[in-house]
Design a protein around this motif. Structure first.
Motif, PDB file in Angstrom:
ATOM      1  N   THR A   1       0.851  -1.186   0.000  1.00  0.00           N
ATOM      2  CA  THR A   1       0.000   0.000   0.000  1.00  0.00           C
ATOM      3  C   THR A   1       0.889   1.239   0.000  1.00  0.00           C
ATOM      4  O   THR A   1       2.066   1.184   0.395  1.00  0.00           O
ATOM      5  CB  THR A   1      -0.931   0.016   1.227  1.00  0.00           C
ATOM      6  OG1 THR A   1      -1.850   1.105   1.127  1.00  0.00           O
ATOM      7  CG2 THR A   1      -0.133   0.156   2.520  1.00  0.00           C
ATOM      8  N   ASP A   2       0.348   2.342  -0.480  1.00  0.00           N
ATOM      9  CA  ASP A   2       1.115   3.592  -0.463  1.00  0.00           C
ATOM     10  C   ASP A   2       1.477   3.961   0.968  1.00  0.00           C
ATOM     11  O   ASP A   2       0.606   3.980   1.851  1.00  0.00           O
ATOM     12  CB  ASP A   2       0.298   4.721  -1.094  1.00  0.00           C
ATOM     13  CG  ASP A   2       0.125   4.542  -2.589  1.00  0.00           C
ATOM     14  OD1 ASP A   2       0.894   3.754  -3.192  1.00  0.00           O
ATOM     15  OD2 ASP A   2      -0.778   5.179  -3.162  1.00  0.00           O
ATOM     16  N   SER A   3       2.723   4.255   1.191  1.00  0.00           N
ATOM     17  CA  SER A   3       3.163   4.590   2.551  1.00  0.00           C
ATOM     18  C   SER A   3       4.485   5.331   2.484  1.00  0.00           C
ATOM     19  O   SER A   3       5.263   5.187   1.534  1.00  0.00           O
ATOM     20  CB  SER A   3       3.326   3.321   3.383  1.00  0.00           C
ATOM     21  OG  SER A   3       3.935   3.607   4.632  1.00  0.00           O
TER      22      SER A   3
ATOM     23  N   TYR B   1      -0.247  -4.589   6.165  1.00  0.00           N
ATOM     24  CA  TYR B   1       0.007  -4.023   4.841  1.00  0.00           C
ATOM     25  C   TYR B   1       1.460  -3.550   4.774  1.00  0.00           C
ATOM     26  O   TYR B   1       1.946  -2.868   5.672  1.00  0.00           O
ATOM     27  CB  TYR B   1      -0.935  -2.843   4.580  1.00  0.00           C
ATOM     28  CG  TYR B   1      -2.388  -3.234   4.557  1.00  0.00           C
ATOM     29  CD1 TYR B   1      -2.999  -3.614   3.362  1.00  0.00           C
ATOM     30  CD2 TYR B   1      -3.144  -3.233   5.723  1.00  0.00           C
ATOM     31  CE1 TYR B   1      -4.338  -3.989   3.329  1.00  0.00           C
ATOM     32  CE2 TYR B   1      -4.479  -3.600   5.707  1.00  0.00           C
ATOM     33  CZ  TYR B   1      -5.076  -3.982   4.509  1.00  0.00           C
ATOM     34  OH  TYR B   1      -6.400  -4.346   4.494  1.00  0.00           O
TER      35      TYR B   1
END
Length: 851
Positions: free
Chosen positions: A744-746, A773
């Motif tokens: 996931t975007d992070s 995630y």
């Protein structure tokens, strides 16, 4: 020549038979004068010895009588649903028969009845002469002899085997002197055992009056719509006339040319008038009575008796289940043929469990909301109610008219003989998919295995669910992609949330932690199996209700849940009284503790919330009076079948609108009363349960314990920035199941933990699923620029898109400085994304200033 020889031989045999009969008749002269002497056992000659060696006792078995099925009204009175018979007979006592009938029978059939000892010598000699001369038994039989013959015929009729029955019948009716001799002997034996009045009463109860009408009470009902006690003189004489030759004299063929309405039933009238004349001759009636009766026109009032379940109207399918029970339960005979014969001939008075108040409500709402047919859709509607704790079926109806006649059902879609509510072996269909109402068995197994309502599972939608445990059929992998009806997209629903909102992926996630065989066994424990009697399918899709089951079995299951987990098999009969007036023990319910009371309390806790917060709130809100209720809705793929199932602590009701054959999306059927076809269940269920609640009330369900509500809460550690391996190890050690949620975007370093669900710092039940995630490193932290000058801020935020806003300030220290920013400092944001800064501008200044 040979033909002549046969004729001579036959004549000689007949003559010798006549001589033998005459010898006996001579000895039996006393029978016409002094019965006691005739019955003392005279043995003067070999012929008499032979006569005396014949059996003199005729056991009088119970007569074949119609059986009746009743419902009980609220005031305790009985309402006849249907009658069944091979012979339409209602046996009555002496006082329930009009004196006109008794006198007409004696005058017309046996004027010396009260004078002889079973044999009328004069009539017998005439009958013997006629038999020898014509080869056909004619006349001469006393009432007692006629009674004996009828009893023997009835014994034959009671035989289930067709061949044995016909052999017996031929022996009982053969036109030989030998049979006549036996009949005479048995007649004397009958008169030894029974009083004259009793023999006459039995004769009037046993004798045939044409077709399937037997006995004077049924004859009075059928031909004149009255009782045997209320028959008038001309009516009594016309009915007794039928006995002499039922085919010739019966009164139910008005089109007959010889005995029909057009000629005033001439044949019957001739015989009736003869009987009236004999009654006058023997001073049973006055001249005035005779004249008035003779002048009375014969006007039958044919009244067809209630026969078969079709007469039960809207209750016909319940009636059908009652009959099926009587035919199949070993209580009523060794095999199906014997049980059916016992029922149709045994004079049973069957008092059923049906509650006419609930039944009427079910019938009314069904007619209002589900048509018998619908263009382009083979629509079916079902409603079944069961009493909690007893298994008593209180209501059962469907949207079709009832008929067992193939000529009717094959040509008229309004009719069917199939009971949609029951299993195939109970006269039912092959069943229907119950959809999400079936999820209650996964809920039961979940709690029974020690899981809790607040425990979360992996609820992500996916096509590959991996390997499911199945202790019966072996573990298997299944690839399928169930979706949620309301498109819920959560990844970690609790069992409670999944139940309230009927979340498919939540229940598949629960099943993944269970034994699929255990779920099927749980359904069986609650009385649910496939309607076609095959074993329940145990694949994961079955969790969502793909097995075809009977609505009645689902009502039984919901009643069991409401009964603290004690499930009781359905019964339809409260009491049976046999033809002899003694009680016959009806089939009893069998109760099984499907789950513990603790598990049941957890189930009812969740299922009450379905009614107040979830998918069944409409049904709950429209029910009045309202008592504590549990429920579960169900919708199959494509909205083909829709269900509302629920219960109070007293009554369980299942309502369904189904596709008998074919597929249709019920939500597209909008031209129904009150809304779409898909929502009809929520209009019908409250109407039935409103009546149930008003009549039976409802108690609070047991309190759910913390054991099933909430397991030990464990803190979820904050694992952001940790490696996925470390995160998995840490969570497993804490008692959680771990699911990889993917990247996931992070702003965290790529490959490390970006976030968890539930989030770090919160708490969750031990055993719950935590989804982890990983970061794809696509985000970077937004630096803090609050307090910096505009130029410094823009330099610091290099790589982001700057959106500057001015804001008036009065503090010179804030002039030209960033006073706020969005997103906040420390937030992850994609490179190039916008960051808004708000810069202070001194009111009245030029925005620059030098000191």
């Amino acid at each position: 020549m040979s033909a002549k020889n046969r004729t001579v031989s036959g004549a000689l045999g007949g003559f010798l038979g006549f001589v033998g009969m005459s010898a006996i008749a001579g000895v039996l002269v006393a029978a016409a004068v002094t019965p006691a002497l005739a019955l003392s056992g005279m043995t003067a000659t070999n012929t008499i010895n032979m006569f005396e060696s014949l059996p003199d006792y005729l056991a009088i078995d119970q007569l074949a009588q119609k059986s009746n099925i009743y419902a009980t009204n609220s005031d305790g009175s009985q309402a006849l649903l249907a009658s069944f018979y091979d012979q339409n007979r209602v046996e009555v006592e002496w006082d329930a028969i009009s004196p006109f009938v008794k006198d007409a029978a004696i005058a017309g059939e046996d004027p010396r009845y009260y004078e002889h000892g079973g044999i009328d010598l004069e009539g017998t000699i005439k009958g013997v002469v006629s038999t020898v001369a014509t080869g056909t038994a004619r006349g001469g039989s006393s009432i007692t002899q006629q009674y004996v013959k009828n009893v023997q015929v009835q014994k034959c009729e009671a035989m289930a085997d067709q061949e044995k029955r016909m052999t017996c019948y031929e022996a009982a009716t053969e036109t030989t002197p030998d049979r006549k001799l036996k009949e005479m002997r048995l007649s004397i034996g009958v008169e030894k055992q029974y009083a004259k009045d009793d023999i006459l009463r039995q004769y009037l109860n046993i004798t045939g009056f044409g077709g399937t009408v037997y006995g004077i009470e049924s004859a009075a009902n059928y031909y004149y719509n009255t009782t045997a006690a209320a028959l008038t003189l001309p009516q009594a004489a016309s009915l007794v006339a039928i006995v002499n030759n039922p085919v010739k004299f019966q009164l139910d063929n008005p089109e007959s040319e010889t005995n029909g309405a057009a000629n005033g039933y001439a044949a019957n009238k001739e015989r009736r008038d003869y009987i009236l004349g004999e009654m006058l001759k023997y001073e049973k009636i006055t001249q005035a009575d005779y004249d008035a009766a003779l002048a009375t026109v014969i006007e039958p009032v044919i009244t067809e008796p209630s026969t078969g379940c079709a007469t039960a109207a809207g209750s016909a399918y319940f009636c059908d289940l009652v009959v099926n029970t009587l035919q199949n339960d070993p209580t009523f005979g060794d095999d199906e043929a014997a049980r059916l014969a016992n029922f149709r001939r045994g004079g049973y008075e069957v008092y059923t469990t049906i509650d006419l108040d609930l039944q009427n409500a079910a019938e009314t709402t069904m007619k209002k909301h589900v048509p018998t047919t619908y263009d382009g859709w083979d629509v079916g509607g079902v409603i079944t109610s069961v009493e909690v704790g007893t298994g008593r079926v209180l209501a059962m109806t469907q949207n079709k008219e009832y008929s067992q006649d193939p000529k009717v059902t094959e040509n008229n879609a309004n009719y069917t003989g199939i009971n949609y509510n029951t299993n195939y072996d109970q006269g039912g269909s092959l069943g229907f998919q119950p959809g999400s109402t079936y999820k209650v068995f996964t809920l039961a197994e979940w709690l029974a295995e020690g899981h809790t309502l607040n425990e979360r599972v992996d609820s992500r939608r996916k096509s590959d669910w991996g390997v499911f445990t199945n202790s019966c059929q072996g573990n298997q992998s299944f690839v399928f992609n169930p979706k949620n009806d309301a498109n819920e997209a959560g990844t970690n629903y609790s069992a409670l949330q999944s139940t309230i909102n009927s979340i498919n992926t939540g229940f598949i996630g629960m099943a993944k932690k269970l034994d699929l065989c255990g779920i099927a066994k749980m359904a069986n424990e609650f009385g649910v199996g496939r309607a076609d009697l095959d074993p329940l399918d145990q694949g994961p899709s079955a969790v969502l209700g793909t097995n075809e089951v009977a609505p009645l079995s689902m009502a039984v299951a919901f009643a069991g849940i409401a009964n603290n987990g004690l499930s009781c098999s359905p019964i339809v009969i409260d009491r049976i009284v046999g033809g002899d007036g003694t009680d016959i023990t009806p089939p009893a319910t069998k109760c099984t503790q499907a789950v513990t009371s603790d598990v049941a309390a957890g189930m009812t806790y969740a299922m009450q919330k379905v009614m107040t917060e979830g998918t069944a709130t409409v049904s709950n809100g429209d029910t009045s009076p309202r008592v504590p209720m549990i429920g579960k809705t169900g919708t199959t793929d494509g909205n083909k079948d829709t269900w509302m199932s629920g219960a109070s602590s007293k009554v369980a009701t299942v309502v369904g609108v189904v596709s008998v054959t074919g597929d249709i999306n019920q939500r597209t059927v909008r031209d129904w009363v009150g809304g779409t076809a898909a929502t009809a269940r929520h209009r019908m269920w409250p109407e039935v349960m409103s009546v149930a609640n008003a009549k039976y009330g409802g108690d609070a369900f047991a309190e759910a314990s913390s054991k099933v509500l909430q397991a030990v809460q464990v803190p979820v550690p904050d694992l952001r920035g940790k490696s996925m391996a470390d995160a998995t190890s840490t969570l497993s050690s804490a008692g959680f199941d771990v699911v990889d949620g993917g990247a996931t975007d992070s702003e965290m370093p790529a490959g490390t933990v970006a976030r968890t669900d539930p989030a770090g710092g919160s708490s969750a039940s031990r055993g719950s699923t935590v989804t982890v995630y990983s970061s794809n490193g696509a985000l970077k932290l937004v630096p803090d620029v609050v307090g910096k000058s505009e130029a410094d801020a823009k330099a610091t935020l290099q790589g982001f898109s700057i959106d500057k806003k001015d804001q008036d300030v009065t503090d010179p220290q804030q002039n030209g400085k960033v006073i706020s920013m969005t997103p906040a400092a420390g937030t992850g944001a994609a490179s190039g994304s916008a960051v808004q800064i708000v810069v202070g501008k001194l009111a009245g200044g030029n925005g620059g200033g030098n000191g």
